[in-house]
Design a protein around this motif. Structure first.
Motif, PDB file in Angstrom:
ATOM      1  N   UNK A 207      35.009 -22.131  54.433  1.00  0.00           N
ATOM      2  CA  UNK A 207      34.296 -20.940  53.953  1.00  0.00           C
ATOM      3  C   UNK A 207      35.289 -19.967  53.324  1.00  0.00           C
ATOM      4  N   UNK A 208      34.963 -19.460  52.132  1.00  0.00           N
ATOM      5  CA  UNK A 208      35.894 -18.614  51.382  1.00  0.00           C
ATOM      6  C   UNK A 208      35.631 -17.120  51.516  1.00  0.00           C
ATOM      7  N   UNK A 209      34.541 -16.739  52.182  1.00  0.00           N
ATOM      8  CA  UNK A 209      34.131 -15.331  52.172  1.00  0.00           C
ATOM      9  C   UNK A 209      35.209 -14.393  52.704  1.00  0.00           C
ATOM     10  N   UNK A 210      35.739 -14.691  53.872  1.00  0.00           N
ATOM     11  CA  UNK A 210      36.680 -13.742  54.469  1.00  0.00           C
ATOM     12  C   UNK A 210      37.978 -13.674  53.692  1.00  0.00           C
ATOM     13  N   UNK A 211      38.480 -14.814  53.227  1.00  0.00           N
ATOM     14  CA  UNK A 211      39.720 -14.797  52.444  1.00  0.00           C
ATOM     15  C   UNK A 211      39.565 -13.887  51.224  1.00  0.00           C
ATOM     16  N   UNK A 212      38.403 -13.945  50.591  1.00  0.00           N
ATOM     17  CA  UNK A 212      38.159 -13.119  49.408  1.00  0.00           C
ATOM     18  C   UNK A 212      38.075 -11.635  49.761  1.00  0.00           C
ATOM     19  N   UNK A 213      37.234 -11.301  50.741  1.00  0.00           N
ATOM     20  CA  UNK A 213      37.016  -9.883  51.042  1.00  0.00           C
ATOM     21  C   UNK A 213      38.207  -9.259  51.749  1.00  0.00           C
ATOM     22  N   UNK A 214      38.962 -10.051  52.513  1.00  0.00           N
ATOM     23  CA  UNK A 214      40.180  -9.536  53.129  1.00  0.00           C
ATOM     24  C   UNK A 214      41.117  -9.000  52.061  1.00  0.00           C
ATOM     25  N   UNK A 215      41.212  -9.701  50.947  1.00  0.00           N
ATOM     26  CA  UNK A 215      42.062  -9.232  49.856  1.00  0.00           C
ATOM     27  C   UNK A 215      41.371  -8.143  49.039  1.00  0.00           C
ATOM     28  N   UNK A 216      40.170  -8.417  48.589  1.00  0.00           N
ATOM     29  CA  UNK A 216      39.512  -7.500  47.652  1.00  0.00           C
ATOM     30  C   UNK A 216      39.181  -6.145  48.267  1.00  0.00           C
ATOM     31  N   UNK A 217      38.704  -6.141  49.509  1.00  0.00           N
ATOM     32  CA  UNK A 217      38.169  -4.913  50.088  1.00  0.00           C
ATOM     33  C   UNK A 217      39.020  -4.303  51.187  1.00  0.00           C
ATOM     34  N   UNK A 218      39.828  -5.098  51.864  1.00  0.00           N
ATOM     35  CA  UNK A 218      40.510  -4.596  53.051  1.00  0.00           C
ATOM     36  C   UNK A 218      41.995  -4.313  52.858  1.00  0.00           C
ATOM     37  N   UNK A 219      42.666  -4.985  51.906  1.00  0.00           N
ATOM     38  CA  UNK A 219      44.129  -4.878  51.878  1.00  0.00           C
ATOM     39  C   UNK A 219      44.759  -4.600  50.517  1.00  0.00           C
ATOM     40  N   UNK A 220      44.384  -5.353  49.462  1.00  0.00           N
ATOM     41  CA  UNK A 220      45.121  -5.196  48.203  1.00  0.00           C
ATOM     42  C   UNK A 220      44.237  -4.968  46.979  1.00  0.00           C
ATOM     43  N   UNK A 221      42.940  -5.140  47.093  1.00  0.00           N
ATOM     44  CA  UNK A 221      42.064  -4.883  45.968  1.00  0.00           C
ATOM     45  C   UNK A 221      42.196  -5.915  44.866  1.00  0.00           C
ATOM     46  N   UNK A 222      41.527  -5.641  43.758  1.00  0.00           N
ATOM     47  CA  UNK A 222      41.485  -6.590  42.640  1.00  0.00           C
ATOM     48  C   UNK A 222      42.712  -6.526  41.744  1.00  0.00           C
ATOM     49  N   UNK A 223      43.330  -5.330  41.642  1.00  0.00           N
ATOM     50  CA  UNK A 223      44.391  -5.133  40.662  1.00  0.00           C
ATOM     51  C   UNK A 223      45.655  -4.596  41.323  1.00  0.00           C
ATOM     52  N   UNK A 224      46.789  -5.036  40.815  1.00  0.00           N
ATOM     53  CA  UNK A 224      48.054  -4.501  41.303  1.00  0.00           C
ATOM     54  C   UNK A 224      48.138  -3.016  40.957  1.00  0.00           C
ATOM     55  N   UNK A 225      48.602  -2.220  41.910  1.00  0.00           N
ATOM     56  CA  UNK A 225      48.624  -0.772  41.756  1.00  0.00           C
ATOM     57  C   UNK A 225      50.045  -0.228  41.833  1.00  0.00           C
ATOM     58  N   UNK A 226      50.243   0.873  41.126  1.00  0.00           N
ATOM     59  CA  UNK A 226      51.469   1.644  41.293  1.00  0.00           C
ATOM     60  C   UNK A 226      51.338   2.506  42.551  1.00  0.00           C
ATOM     61  N   UNK A 227      52.391   3.158  42.928  1.00  0.00           N
ATOM     62  CA  UNK A 227      52.376   3.992  44.135  1.00  0.00           C
ATOM     63  C   UNK A 227      51.307   5.068  44.075  1.00  0.00           C
ATOM     64  N   UNK A 228      51.010   5.566  42.863  1.00  0.00           N
ATOM     65  CA  UNK A 228      50.044   6.666  42.722  1.00  0.00           C
ATOM     66  C   UNK A 228      48.610   6.187  42.604  1.00  0.00           C
ATOM     67  N   UNK A 229      48.366   4.869  42.795  1.00  0.00           N
ATOM     68  CA  UNK A 229      47.010   4.342  42.746  1.00  0.00           C
ATOM     69  C   UNK A 229      46.548   3.901  41.380  1.00  0.00           C
ATOM     70  N   UNK A 230      47.322   4.150  40.353  1.00  0.00           N
ATOM     71  CA  UNK A 230      46.958   3.686  39.011  1.00  0.00           C
ATOM     72  C   UNK A 230      47.325   2.214  38.859  1.00  0.00           C
ATOM     73  N   UNK A 231      46.663   1.534  37.925  1.00  0.00           N
ATOM     74  CA  UNK A 231      46.871   0.099  37.764  1.00  0.00           C
ATOM     75  C   UNK A 231      48.175  -0.211  37.030  1.00  0.00           C
TER      76      UNK A 231
END
Length: 563
Positions: A207-231
């Motif tokens: 099952x892929x659900x948790x692997x996806x949401x752990x990254x997308x919603x809980x820890x790192x999001x969809x895009x790499x960010x700078x320290x100030x939250x900008x992409x």
């Protein structure tokens, strides 16, 4: 007087709310010259109005005693004292005792409503209000929901998840994501409970659900960010994804083999494949899921550009540990967590500097520790952007559940004075209060990048406004009417309400205590004129007058906006 049922509301209200959320702070909180105000006028570390305003961010709503405490000791000292408090009685315990402190009812049967009420009791009565407010923010980030599941009838389900978030609110983020990962509630919701290793013969995959949401919603999001939250951008000016579908496939292997840990209601040991909540003993929900080694994927895991590198044959516990370590150490994790916590607690559109300062606190608490939630929260609540009224674009729409619990906590809206049970259960249904664990999707109640046309033109967002269309605002108005009608008529209020001569001062006092500022003159004068025509001779009439005052104040945009 029966409060009117709102059947429509003007779009000007929505525009006013949206722009207020993005504007500079208005008048700060304060108190009129009552005996209480005179007592608070003694020399304090902070002005009372500043303390009251700040506590609207750090609690569901400030009590007078908390305002005095912050005014005397200062922001930092109050935060330290709150974070040093032991965790108050768990929701699971309050379900077992079936009542708020001093009003337990052991004859009540535990059921869904008991769990809802127990979380409410925590938010209204608990001695650690900061922990409860932070826990609600976390529940909007680590989303689980009863919708569409058969766990809604199990009182202990979700209660244990609130307790988990409550326990970790002032801990370390790395411990938090591990506890969430092993949570039976999360395993059910994101469907990785009983996830099996791959089977080449049948084509089955983990099952892929948790692997996806752990990254997308809980820890790192969809895009790499700078320290100030900008992409971060690549050489072509495009945002850089943090992960790919191939990464999800690889990481899904780490979360196989997990199953409920404990016994059934008849005393049989639970095993891999068991998934009927009605058969679980109550304590199973508070236990970490166990791992069946025979069902855990034996393959190697390679993901996130080599950040995750797990050898074939690694145990389930070690595979999970390595995966969580890699995500925790990912450079995008600090700004992602910082941005999302800020948006849930203080500001919808934080400045780059605000996000940077909180990100740095996540990376290093001052003693070389990464992920210290106390340091992160101190950075959020002691940032100059929050402490300086008038910071451009600072503010947010108060989340509906926080708004409901704040009103109950501040005005004492009870079913009866005998039980002291908040009337919030009915208010949840009438107000659409977005109570914990009822979100329609894993993305919670609102899209984080939602914006009205007015906000979009300014380059701002206002997630909470997604539900404030005309129907949504009407729902809120009517629900707040229910709370106002059940407000506690204290002896002090009864004395003040006995004569219209006290109306002006009382309206100002209630307005300042509830929203941190006076009602604007037109609304204030209109309310006072209406109050003059209302009788005062009976207890019911006085309650009607009080309800009219409170309802007018509660539905005003300046009370729904934190700034």
């Amino acid at each position: 007087m029966a409060l009117p049922v709102v059947r429509s509301t003007r779009r000007s209200f929505l525009r006013q709310s949206a722009l207020a959320s993005a504007s500079a702070a208005a008048l700060a909180a304060g108190f009129p010259r009552t005996s209480l105000a005179q007592a608070l006028a003694a020399a304090t570390t902070l002005p009372v109005d500043a303390a009251a305003r700040w506590l609207r961010f750090t609690t569901f709503a400030p009590l007078d005693s908390e305002i005095v405490d912050v005014a005397n000791r200062g922001y930092s000292s109050w935060l330290d004292s709150q974070m040093a408090l032991p965790q108050s009685r768990s929701v699971a315990d309050w379900i077992r005792l079936k009542g708020p402190p001093g009003f337990e009812d052991p004859n009540q049967s535990p059921h869904l409503d008991t769990r809802i009420q127990a979380i409410d009791w925590k938010c209204v009565y608990a001695s650690d209000p900061l922990r409860q407010r932070v826990t609600y923010a976390l529940s909007n980030l680590f989303v689980i929901s009863e919708l569409g599941t058969d766990r809604a009838v199990v009182a202990q389900a979700y209660a244990s998840f609130w307790d988990l978030l409550n326990r970790n609110a002032f801990g370390n983020f790395r411990t938090l994501i591990e506890d969430v990962t092993y949570s039976l509630d999360m395993g059910f919701y994101l469907t990785y409970l009983n996830s099996r290793k791959a089977d080449a013969a049948t084509g089955r995959q983990p099952d892929e659900n948790y692997a996806r949401e752990l990254m997308q919603l809980f820890t790192i999001g969809l895009w790499e960010l700078k320290e100030d939250g900008s992409r971060k951008l690549d050489g072509n000016g495009n945002p850089i994804p943090t992960y790919t579908q191939a990464d999800i496939v690889q990481l899904a292997r780490a979360f196989t083999g997990l199953y409920p840990n404990g016994k059934t209601t008849t005393g049989q040991a639970l095993k891999f494949g068991d998934e009927r909540p009605s058969t679980f003993s109550a304590d199973v929900w508070a236990r970490r899921m166990a791992i069946d080694a025979s069902q855990h994927s034996p393959e190697a895991v390679r993901a996130l550009g080599g950040r995750v590198n797990i050898a074939a044959g690694t145990s389930g516990a070690n595979a999970i540990r390595a995966t969580l370590d890699a995500l925790f150490q990912h450079p995008t994790c600090p700004p992602f967590v910082a941005l999302n916590l800020i948006r849930r607690l203080t500001c919808s559109n934080p400045s780059p500097g605000y996000v940077s300062r909180v990100s740095r606190a996540f990376v290093n608490n001052g003693s070389g520790v990464r992920g210290d939630m106390k340091a992160v929260l101190r950075a959020i609540f002691l940032d100059p952007d929050l402490l300086t009224p008038g910071t451009p674009n600072f503010g947010m729409i108060v989340p509906r559940y926080a708004y409901t619990m704040g009103a109950v906590r501040r005005i004492g809206s009870f079913e009866t004075s005998t039980t002291q049970r908040p009337v919030s259960l009915g208010a949840h249904k009438t107000l659409g209060s977005q109570r914990p664990f009822t979100a329609p999707t894993v993305f919670n109640f609102n899209k984080p990048d939602y914006a009205t046309p007015e906000l979009k033109a300014l380059g701002l967002v206002g997630a909470e406004l997604e539900n404030y269309d005309e129907d949504g605002a009407t729902t809120v108005f009517n629900g707040l009417g229910l709370l106002a009608r059940n407000a506690s008529l204290t002896p002090y209020l009864a004395q003040q309400l006995a004569s219209t001569a006290n109306d002006e001062g009382l309206v100002d006092e209630l307005s300042r205590r509830l929203s941190g500022r006076l009602l604007p003159s037109p609304e204030r004068e209109s309310l006072l004129m209406s109050l003059e025509r209302m009788g005062r001779g009976t207890d019911k009439q006085q309650r009607d007058v009080l309800a009219a005052m409170l309802w007018t104040i509660l539905i005003h945009p300046q009370n729904i906006v934190l700034s």
